[in-house]
Design a protein around this motif. Structure first.
Motif, PDB file in Angstrom:
ATOM      1  N   SER A 135       0.830  -1.213   0.000  1.00 46.55           N
ATOM      2  CA  SER A 135       0.000   0.000   0.000  1.00 46.55           C
ATOM      3  C   SER A 135       0.862   1.259   0.000  1.00 46.55           C
ATOM      4  O   SER A 135       0.476   2.282  -0.572  1.00 46.55           O
ATOM      5  N   GLY A 138       1.392   2.543  -3.386  1.00 42.81           N
ATOM      6  CA  GLY A 138       0.218   2.977  -4.142  1.00 42.81           C
ATOM      7  C   GLY A 138      -0.570   1.859  -4.799  1.00 42.81           C
ATOM      8  O   GLY A 138      -1.436   2.114  -5.629  1.00 42.81           O
ATOM      9  N   SER A 140      -3.278  -1.288  -4.616  1.00 46.17           N
ATOM     10  CA  SER A 140      -4.439  -1.608  -3.778  1.00 46.17           C
ATOM     11  C   SER A 140      -4.262  -2.909  -2.993  1.00 46.17           C
ATOM     12  O   SER A 140      -3.781  -3.913  -3.534  1.00 46.17           O
ATOM     13  N   GLU A 151      -9.034   2.192   3.485  1.00 44.77           N
ATOM     14  CA  GLU A 151      -9.141   3.661   3.488  1.00 44.77           C
ATOM     15  C   GLU A 151      -8.122   4.279   4.450  1.00 44.77           C
ATOM     16  O   GLU A 151      -7.495   5.291   4.138  1.00 44.77           O
ATOM     17  N   ASN A 154      -4.737   4.228   2.842  1.00 42.27           N
ATOM     18  CA  ASN A 154      -4.626   5.278   1.810  1.00 42.27           C
ATOM     19  C   ASN A 154      -4.388   6.635   2.448  1.00 42.27           C
ATOM     20  O   ASN A 154      -3.538   7.404   2.005  1.00 42.27           O
ATOM     21  N   ARG A 155      -5.162   6.921   3.502  1.00 47.86           N
ATOM     22  CA  ARG A 155      -5.019   8.220   4.184  1.00 47.86           C
ATOM     23  C   ARG A 155      -3.627   8.356   4.781  1.00 47.86           C
ATOM     24  O   ARG A 155      -2.982   9.390   4.672  1.00 47.86           O
ATOM     25  N   ARG A 156      -3.152   7.284   5.444  1.00 51.32           N
ATOM     26  CA  ARG A 156      -1.855   7.345   6.112  1.00 51.32           C
ATOM     27  C   ARG A 156      -0.735   7.570   5.094  1.00 51.32           C
ATOM     28  O   ARG A 156       0.163   8.382   5.314  1.00 51.32           O
ATOM     29  N   HIS A 157      -0.792   6.866   3.976  1.00 55.59           N
ATOM     30  CA  HIS A 157       0.276   7.021   2.983  1.00 55.59           C
ATOM     31  C   HIS A 157       0.176   8.378   2.278  1.00 55.59           C
ATOM     32  O   HIS A 157       1.204   8.990   1.973  1.00 55.59           O
ATOM     33  N   ALA A 158      -1.053   8.837   2.073  1.00 53.90           N
ATOM     34  CA  ALA A 158      -1.218  10.162   1.452  1.00 53.90           C
ATOM     35  C   ALA A 158      -0.631  11.242   2.344  1.00 53.90           C
ATOM     36  O   ALA A 158      -0.112  12.254   1.871  1.00 53.90           O
ATOM     37  N   ALA A 159      -0.695  10.996   3.670  1.00 52.80           N
ATOM     38  CA  ALA A 159      -0.162  11.965   4.633  1.00 52.80           C
ATOM     39  C   ALA A 159       1.341  11.775   4.842  1.00 52.80           C
ATOM     40  O   ALA A 159       1.934  12.416   5.708  1.00 52.80           O
TER      41      ALA A 159
END
Ligand code: PNS
Length: 163
Positions: A135, A138, A140, A151, A154-159
């Motif tokens: 993850s 990037g 899935s 979810e 995704n949020r943690r990696h986006a941050a």
């Protein structure tokens, strides 16, 4: 019916863990999932509170299952949870080597027994470590975790969270 303790670091909980919980629930009727510290994994992607929240989302809809964060040894946590047996899932012989030693230590310490259940073959490749790594790049992992965990990853990696 007996209450059993399913310990792990659950960083994060995945569908392989859920299979172990479901097997324990079917056999024993009452399960406490315990988020514990693994000394060989000092830092984590999610905090203990976040892991509990994600584990609760994963076991949602199972009235016989509760989730909590514990400290200390697995035997101490099991006693605190009112559990008489520890349940662990086995994926590989590598798992068995370390799990057998821990089970032998645990029964020697307090008499608490460990029951091993074989993981579902179609979930044997799933691990929290690979979920974090996949993850983080990037890709899935929606087939390995419940949507709330996907979810959160995704949020943690986006941050900018690490793997
Ligand atoms: O999901 P993990 O990382 O394989 O879980 C391992 C865990 C947390 C269950 C294990 O490290 C553990 O039991 N930790 C608590 C401390 C303890 O009891 N150590 C074993 C002494 S024999």
């Amino acid at each position: 019916m007996a209450t059993v303790f399913v310990p792990g670091s659950f960083d994060p909980m995945h569908l392989g863990h859920l299979d172990v919980v479901d097997q324990a629930l079917e056999i024993f009727g009452s399960v406490v999932v315990g988020v514990l510290h693994n000394p060989s994994k000092p830092s984590g992607l999610f905090t203990p509170d976040e892991r509990v929240e994600l584990a609760r989302a994963t076991v949602e809809g199972r009235p016989g299952v509760t989730v909590g964060a514990f400290s200390g040894l697995a035997v101490q946590a099991a006693a605190e949870a009112g559990a008489t047996v520890i349940v662990k899932g086995l994926r590989t012989m590598g798992d068995f080597d370390i799990e057998q030693q821990m089970a032998q230590n645990n029964v020697a310490l307090t008499g608490v027994r460990t029951v091993f259940v074989p993981c579902r073959p179609d979930r044997a490749h799933i691990s929290s470590r690979f979920i974090r790594e996949i993850s983080a790049n990037g890709v899935s992992v929606a087939h390995m975790v419940v949507p709330a965990v996907a979810e959160a990853l995704n949020r943690r990696h986006a941050a900018g969270g690490g793997s």
